[in-house]
Design an enzyme around this catalytic site. Structure first.
Site, mmCIF file in Angstrom:
data_model
loop_
_atom_site.group_PDB
_atom_site.id
_atom_site.type_symbol
_atom_site.label_atom_id
_atom_site.label_comp_id
_atom_site.label_asym_id
_atom_site.label_seq_id
_atom_site.Cartn_x
_atom_site.Cartn_y
_atom_site.Cartn_z
ATOM 1 N N GLU A 102 0.799 -1.222 0.000
ATOM 2 C CA GLU A 102 0.000 0.000 0.000
ATOM 3 C C GLU A 102 0.835 1.278 0.000
ATOM 4 O O GLU A 102 0.303 2.374 -0.175
ATOM 5 C CB GLU A 102 -0.939 -0.007 1.212
ATOM 6 C CG GLU A 102 -2.037 -1.069 1.098
ATOM 7 C CD GLU A 102 -2.949 -1.141 2.311
ATOM 8 O OE1 GLU A 102 -2.553 -0.626 3.372
ATOM 9 O OE2 GLU A 102 -4.035 -1.720 2.193
ATOM 10 N N GLU A 151 7.639 -22.027 7.557
ATOM 11 C CA GLU A 151 8.106 -21.128 8.608
ATOM 12 C C GLU A 151 9.193 -21.752 9.481
ATOM 13 O O GLU A 151 9.807 -21.075 10.311
ATOM 14 C CB GLU A 151 6.943 -20.697 9.502
ATOM 15 C CG GLU A 151 6.349 -21.791 10.362
ATOM 16 C CD GLU A 151 5.274 -21.263 11.293
ATOM 17 O OE1 GLU A 151 5.430 -21.457 12.501
ATOM 18 O OE2 GLU A 151 4.301 -20.647 10.810
#
Length: 266
Positions: free
Chosen positions: A78, A109
């Site tokens: 953004e 992960e």
């Protein structure tokens, strides 16, 4: 047991009515801004490190897994449309690669070496900043990336929701937003995720303002990528320059951004 994994303050959730569920979730959510408020001194310390690095051309990297990784990517994505920054100045990376944005990648992960490998693709260097995001503070992908960044002399920070975590111990500038147990035990996409989003908002917004990407309270460098944003830019110019909509639209079309219009007209 870590706070994020501790038992919910509520039980027998399946026996609650819809209204009770919503009210109780909202009650829990109300505690999140207070937890973030407690972390403001930690957030401030990290932002003070990021700003001069970015002023000198450095970049900001977010690394995370699962929800935490997605939130970092969301914040990074953004920045260009909101503040007109190039896409390569704030970079979000997730364990398992871009495919993990939509679908979980099993055990991604757990690889302590992969985050640094992912960052090396971008020629990461001492001018950059790395922020590890992990609600638990125990994610190997994130801890390994922050640890390696430290070894290479980078500024490192983290956002976690457990006190005294392994991740916070590695980060030079840790941020700990302790939101307490989740409504659904261990579901850190809820309060912990909300806290992480709030902290990311605070970091990126304050950094962009410090970098001069806001004038007054307006996003003068935003990309005019749709009709809504063109309309917003037009209204900004009408207000700032006291001109008609027609003239504002004409100037915006000519110069391509609110800032360029203001700089050229004044």
């Amino acid at each position: 047991m870590s706070t994020t994994e501790s038992s919910s303050n509520f039980d027998n959730l399946e026996q609650m009515s819809i209204q009770q569920l919503l009210q109780n979730i909202n009650q829990e959510d109300a505690s999140v801004p207070k937890a973030v408020q407690q972390a403001i001194p930690q957030i401030e310390a990290l932002v003070k490190e990021i700003v001069p690095k970015m002023k000198d051309g450095g970049r900001l990297f977010y690394i995370g897994a699962g929800t935490s990784g997605r939130l970092g990517i969301l914040d990074a994505s953004e920045i260009p449309p909101t503040y007109g920054m190039p896409h390569d100045r704030v970079i979000g990376l997730i364990a398992g690669g871009d495919g993990a944005i939509r679908k979980a990648v099993e055990f991604a992960e757990d690889d302590e070496q992969q985050a640094w490998k992912d960052m090396e693709v971008y020629d990461i260097n001492k001018g950059d900043v790395v922020i590890g995001i992990a609600a638990s503070g125990t994610t190997p992908y994130v801890i390994g990336g922050v640890k390696k960044a430290n070894e290479q002399g980078l500024v490192t920070g983290c956002i976690t929701c457990n006190a005294d975590s392994a991740l916070a111990a590695e980060a030079k500038f840790p941020i700990e937003a302790i939101v307490g147990p989740e409504f659904v035990t261990g579901s850190t996409r809820m309060k912990a995720g909300t806290a992480q989003k709030l902290v990311l908002n605070m970091i990126s917004t304050s950094v962009m303002i410090q970098l001069g990407r806001v004038k007054g309270n307006k996003m003068v460098d935003m990309q005019l990528s749709n009709n809504k944003l063109v309309d917003r830019g037009t209204r900004m110019l009408m207000d700032e320059l006291s001109i008609s909509r027609e003239e504002a639209e004409k100037l915006l079309k000519k110069h391509g951004s609110v800032r360029k219009v203001i700089d050229n007209v004044r």
